[in-house]
Design a protein around this motif. Structure first.
Motif, PDB file in Angstrom:
ATOM      1  N   THR A 136       8.667  52.450  76.463  1.00  8.56           N
ATOM      2  CA  THR A 136       8.411  51.175  77.150  1.00  8.56           C
ATOM      3  C   THR A 136       6.926  50.879  77.219  1.00  8.56           C
ATOM      4  N   GLU A 137       6.121  51.901  77.527  1.00 13.13           N
ATOM      5  CA  GLU A 137       4.670  51.708  77.604  1.00 13.13           C
ATOM      6  C   GLU A 137       4.089  51.365  76.231  1.00 13.13           C
ATOM      7  N   ARG A 138       4.613  51.991  75.191  1.00 13.98           N
ATOM      8  CA  ARG A 138       4.097  51.756  73.835  1.00 13.98           C
ATOM      9  C   ARG A 138       4.402  50.342  73.349  1.00 13.98           C
ATOM     10  N   TRP A 139       5.608  49.841  73.655  1.00 18.91           N
ATOM     11  CA  TRP A 139       6.020  48.534  73.133  1.00 18.91           C
ATOM     12  C   TRP A 139       5.847  47.405  74.152  1.00 18.91           C
ATOM     13  N   ARG A 140       5.232  47.685  75.308  1.00 22.20           N
ATOM     14  CA  ARG A 140       5.186  46.704  76.390  1.00 22.20           C
ATOM     15  C   ARG A 140       4.595  45.362  75.952  1.00 22.20           C
ATOM     16  N   GLU A 141       3.461  45.394  75.247  1.00 21.62           N
ATOM     17  CA  GLU A 141       2.792  44.140  74.887  1.00 21.62           C
ATOM     18  C   GLU A 141       3.593  43.309  73.894  1.00 21.62           C
ATOM     19  N   PHE A 142       4.596  43.924  73.247  1.00 22.88           N
ATOM     20  CA  PHE A 142       5.414  43.194  72.279  1.00 22.88           C
ATOM     21  C   PHE A 142       6.741  42.724  72.869  1.00 22.88           C
ATOM     22  N   GLY A 143       7.045  43.136  74.094  1.00 25.02           N
ATOM     23  CA  GLY A 143       8.282  42.704  74.740  1.00 25.02           C
ATOM     24  C   GLY A 143       9.495  43.559  74.431  1.00 25.02           C
ATOM     25  N   TRP A 144       9.312  44.720  73.776  1.00 22.25           N
ATOM     26  CA  TRP A 144      10.423  45.620  73.481  1.00 22.25           C
ATOM     27  C   TRP A 144      10.454  46.720  74.535  1.00 22.25           C
ATOM     28  N   GLN A 145      11.645  47.219  74.819  1.00 21.98           N
ATOM     29  CA  GLN A 145      11.789  48.259  75.835  1.00 21.98           C
ATOM     30  C   GLN A 145      12.226  49.598  75.269  1.00 21.98           C
ATOM     31  N   THR A 146      13.027  49.571  74.205  1.00 19.30           N
ATOM     32  CA  THR A 146      13.517  50.813  73.605  1.00 19.30           C
ATOM     33  C   THR A 146      13.185  50.832  72.123  1.00 19.30           C
ATOM     34  N   ASN A 147      13.215  52.016  71.545  1.00 12.65           N
ATOM     35  CA  ASN A 147      12.906  52.146  70.118  1.00 12.65           C
ATOM     36  C   ASN A 147      13.915  51.417  69.246  1.00 12.65           C
ATOM     37  N   ALA A 148      15.159  51.328  69.707  1.00 13.73           N
ATOM     38  CA  ALA A 148      16.188  50.660  68.905  1.00 13.73           C
ATOM     39  C   ALA A 148      15.921  49.173  68.753  1.00 13.73           C
ATOM     40  N   GLU A 149      15.107  48.576  69.617  1.00 14.14           N
ATOM     41  CA  GLU A 149      14.839  47.141  69.569  1.00 14.14           C
ATOM     42  C   GLU A 149      13.688  46.786  68.641  1.00 14.14           C
ATOM     43  N   VAL A 150      12.911  47.764  68.194  1.00 12.47           N
ATOM     44  CA  VAL A 150      11.704  47.482  67.418  1.00 12.47           C
ATOM     45  C   VAL A 150      12.088  47.022  66.008  1.00 12.47           C
ATOM     46  N   PRO A 151      11.577  45.873  65.545  1.00 13.54           N
ATOM     47  CA  PRO A 151      11.910  45.407  64.188  1.00 13.54           C
ATOM     48  C   PRO A 151      11.354  46.347  63.121  1.00 13.54           C
ATOM     49  N   GLY A 152      12.037  46.385  61.996  1.00 15.90           N
ATOM     50  CA  GLY A 152      11.605  47.236  60.903  1.00 15.90           C
ATOM     51  C   GLY A 152      10.194  46.946  60.413  1.00 15.90           C
ATOM     52  N   PRO A 153       9.819  45.661  60.208  1.00 14.06           N
ATOM     53  CA  PRO A 153       8.457  45.388  59.724  1.00 14.06           C
ATOM     54  C   PRO A 153       7.365  45.979  60.618  1.00 14.06           C
ATOM     55  N   ALA A 154       7.575  45.995  61.934  1.00 18.75           N
ATOM     56  CA  ALA A 154       6.571  46.573  62.831  1.00 18.75           C
ATOM     57  C   ALA A 154       6.443  48.075  62.617  1.00 18.75           C
ATOM     58  N   LEU A 155       7.568  48.744  62.355  1.00 19.34           N
ATOM     59  CA  LEU A 155       7.530  50.194  62.124  1.00 19.34           C
ATOM     60  C   LEU A 155       6.890  50.538  60.788  1.00 19.34           C
ATOM     61  N   ARG A 156       7.077  49.649  59.803  1.00 16.89           N
ATOM     62  CA  ARG A 156       6.558  49.935  58.464  1.00 16.89           C
ATOM     63  C   ARG A 156       5.130  49.470  58.261  1.00 16.89           C
ATOM     64  N   GLN A 157       4.612  48.642  59.153  1.00 18.16           N
ATOM     65  CA  GLN A 157       3.274  48.093  58.954  1.00 18.16           C
ATOM     66  C   GLN A 157       2.327  48.530  60.068  1.00 18.16           C
ATOM     67  N   ARG A 158       2.450  47.926  61.240  1.00 15.11           N
ATOM     68  CA  ARG A 158       1.481  48.201  62.292  1.00 15.11           C
ATOM     69  C   ARG A 158       1.589  49.632  62.829  1.00 15.11           C
ATOM     70  N   PHE A 159       2.818  50.160  62.904  1.00 13.42           N
ATOM     71  CA  PHE A 159       3.020  51.499  63.460  1.00 13.42           C
ATOM     72  C   PHE A 159       3.488  52.485  62.390  1.00 13.42           C
ATOM     73  N   ARG A 160       3.023  52.298  61.194  1.00 15.77           N
ATOM     74  CA  ARG A 160       3.449  53.137  60.077  1.00 15.77           C
ATOM     75  C   ARG A 160       2.841  54.537  60.191  1.00 15.77           C
ATOM     76  N   PRO A 161       3.657  55.592  60.172  1.00 16.45           N
ATOM     77  CA  PRO A 161       3.105  56.955  60.164  1.00 16.45           C
ATOM     78  C   PRO A 161       2.383  57.237  58.850  1.00 16.45           C
ATOM     79  N   SER A 162       1.754  58.385  58.762  1.00 19.67           N
ATOM     80  CA  SER A 162       1.000  58.746  57.565  1.00 19.67           C
ATOM     81  C   SER A 162       1.934  58.974  56.377  1.00 19.67           C
ATOM     82  N   ARG A 163       1.335  58.959  55.192  1.00 15.33           N
ATOM     83  CA  ARG A 163       2.127  59.120  53.971  1.00 15.33           C
ATOM     84  C   ARG A 163       2.825  60.478  53.933  1.00 15.33           C
TER      85      ARG A 163
END
Length: 502
Positions: A419-446
């Motif tokens: 909740t703290e990590r996604w607060r500024e985007f309006g998401w509360q749980t990891n299941a709500e996070v859109p795929g593009p956000a995970l693949r771009q802004r929050f993309r882990p290392s290669r």
């Protein structure tokens, strides 16, 4: 000629719209004519309202009475307009003043003796009145606790038509809504009652921490249903906004528990495996009613023996799983119901379901066809899949496992981190996070994503499956206390999708 007015609310799904009720008393043969696209229940209100007025000591106009409900193009459903119809007629007949009618919405069904009966959907109706700027709502006494949950509007309860008329004349006060009592938490099933099955227990914990969908397969008696029933106990209580959403849906469905106007705990809905598409996603003639997926909003939808459900029923889940809402088009309009739930599927590996695979008597084609009802697109939306095995020995002497409280504490910490990590985007749980956000802004290392890339290259994952695996990896990381997913977290998330289901 005399004209009276009153106001009520029409519901389309959980959305409400103010309805103006006009009563014209003019020349012509005595009778009552109702216009404005009324359904059968509303057409019958002419006789109910007339009898209620007469039995409340008031005279009915000996003239032609035309009752119009506007907007005229909006279908009107149900008996919620009875109170407004009676008030409009008596206002036009000069029996009650119009002062309070101009600033109040009236909701309620009339009995023939003038009593005001409770109705469904009071909570969303009052919420719609508040959103439209109305200062006062008059509701049946039976619905006063439920309607009183809405702040920012004066809510009054009425027991019968005589009482309403006295209030409109300024002679008697109506009962105001009081704060709803806190719901007493019942004794939830404890996770410590489940023996063994560490992999499945871990999957349930991950599902609770990230709001992920889960599928459990295995022979009868291994604890699939027990684990599913204990998932709601790991979830946090509903926040105020979510509690109102859930309560509004259950109010429309007529499923509010007695004496509990506000639902504060995640609901657990388990429809039978013979349920139809309408029972699952909603339906019915006229205006569609909410189904099991909407009643499970912000909670858990458990489909036991999911392989016994019809293919059309299962495929109907795909849209609400992706969109988080259901849109049902019927004769009287399009109803929209929220349906953001956690799906838990449970199934046997085959129809005969022996304790050991070597004892199975099902032909290979029957085994493939049994779980084949679960299509690839549907399974692709299920983040966690676990094959549970039969317990062999040591069941009776096994040590007591962790209880619900210990697991719930870890889930709460993981959810707080998400909740703290996604607060500024309006998401509360990891299941709500859109795929593009995970693949771009929050993309882990290669290096961390190497296992995922290999699975995609081998065709073991779709693009949607990769996004869902990343969401699970973030949840595993939250439970482990990591700030970002590690390679081990990604492998663990990938393992939930690689497990054999059939």
């Amino acid at each position: 000629m005399a004209l009276g007015r009153a106001y009520s609310v029409a519901l389309t799904g959980i959305d409400g719209q103010i309805v103006e009720v006009e009563a014209d008393i003019g020349q012509g043969l005595p009778g009552v004519h109702l216009v404005g696209l009324p359904d059968t229940a509303l057409q019958e209100s002419r006789d109910r309202v007339r009898a209620a007025v007469a039995n409340s000591g008031q005279s009915w106009p000996s003239a032609k009475v035309v009752l119009a409900l506007s907007p005229a193009t909006l279908p009107k459903v149900g008996s919620v307009y009875d109170l407004a119809l009676a008030a409009a007629v008596l206002n036009g007949h000069g029996k009650v003043p119009a002062d309070r009618l101009r600033s109040s919405v009236l909701l309620g069904e009339l009995a023939l003796d003038g009593r005001v009966r409770g109705i469904r959907g009071v909570l969303p109706a009052v919420m719609a009145a508040r959103a439209s700027g109305w200062p006062t709502a008059v509701v049946p006494q039976a619905n006063l606790g439920e309607a009183g949950l809405v702040e920012g509007i004066e809510v009054l309860g009425v027991a019968d038509l005589r009482e309403l008329l006295g209030w409109l004349r300024g002679e008697v006060p109506l009962r105001a809504a009081e704060p709803a009592p806190a719901a007493a938490a019942g004794a939830a099933p404890n996770l410590s009652e489940v023996v063994g099955q560490p992999a499945a227990r871990w999957a349930v914990e991950v599902a609770a921490a990230g709001a992920h969908h889960l599928m459990l397969t295995g022979p009868p008696g291994v604890g699939k249903t027990m684990l599913a029933q204990r998932l709601p106990g790991l979830l946090p209580a509903l926040e105020e906004r979510a509690a109102l959403e859930v309560t509004a849906i259950h109010s429309l469905a007529g499923a509010l528990p007695p004496g509990q106007p506000l639902i504060t705990l995640p609901p657990f809905i388990a429809p039978h495996h013979t349920s139809s598409v309408s029972a699952l996603v909603g339906g019915g003639s006229g205006m569609a009613r909410p189904g099991a997926v909407s009643k499970a909003h912000r909670g858990v939808l458990f489909l036991d023996e999911c392989a016994e459900l019809g293919t059309k029923v299962l495929e109907a889940l795909r849209t609400p799983l992706e969109d988080g809402e259901v849109r049902l088009a019927r004769r009287d309009g399009v109803a929209r119901y929220p349906a953001r739930f956690q799906l838990v599927l449970a199934a046997n590996p085959c129809p005969c379901a022996p304790a050991r695979d070597v004892d199975c008597i099902c032909p290979p084609t029957v085994r493939r066809r049994y779980l084949g009802k679960l299509s690839g697109p549907l399974l692709d939306r299920v983040d966690l899949r676990v094959r549970m095995l039969a317990m062999r020995a040591g069941v009776l002497n096994a040590e007591v496992s962790e209880d619900t409280g210990a697991v719930r504490a870890r889930v709460a910490v993981a959810r707080a981190a998400a909740t703290e990590r996604w607060r500024e985007f309006g998401w509360q749980t990891n299941a709500e996070v859109p795929g593009p956000a995970l693949r771009q802004r929050f993309r882990p290392s290669r290096a961390v994503l190497t296992p995922l890339e290999e699975a995609l290259r081998a065709g073991d994952l779709t693009a949607r499956g990769a996004d869902r695996t990343l969401r699970v990896a973030w949840t595993v990381a939250d439970l482990a206390g990591h700030t970002v997913p590690t390679r081990t977290d990604v492998k663990a998330a990938l393992g939930f999708r690689d497990r054999v289901v059939a």
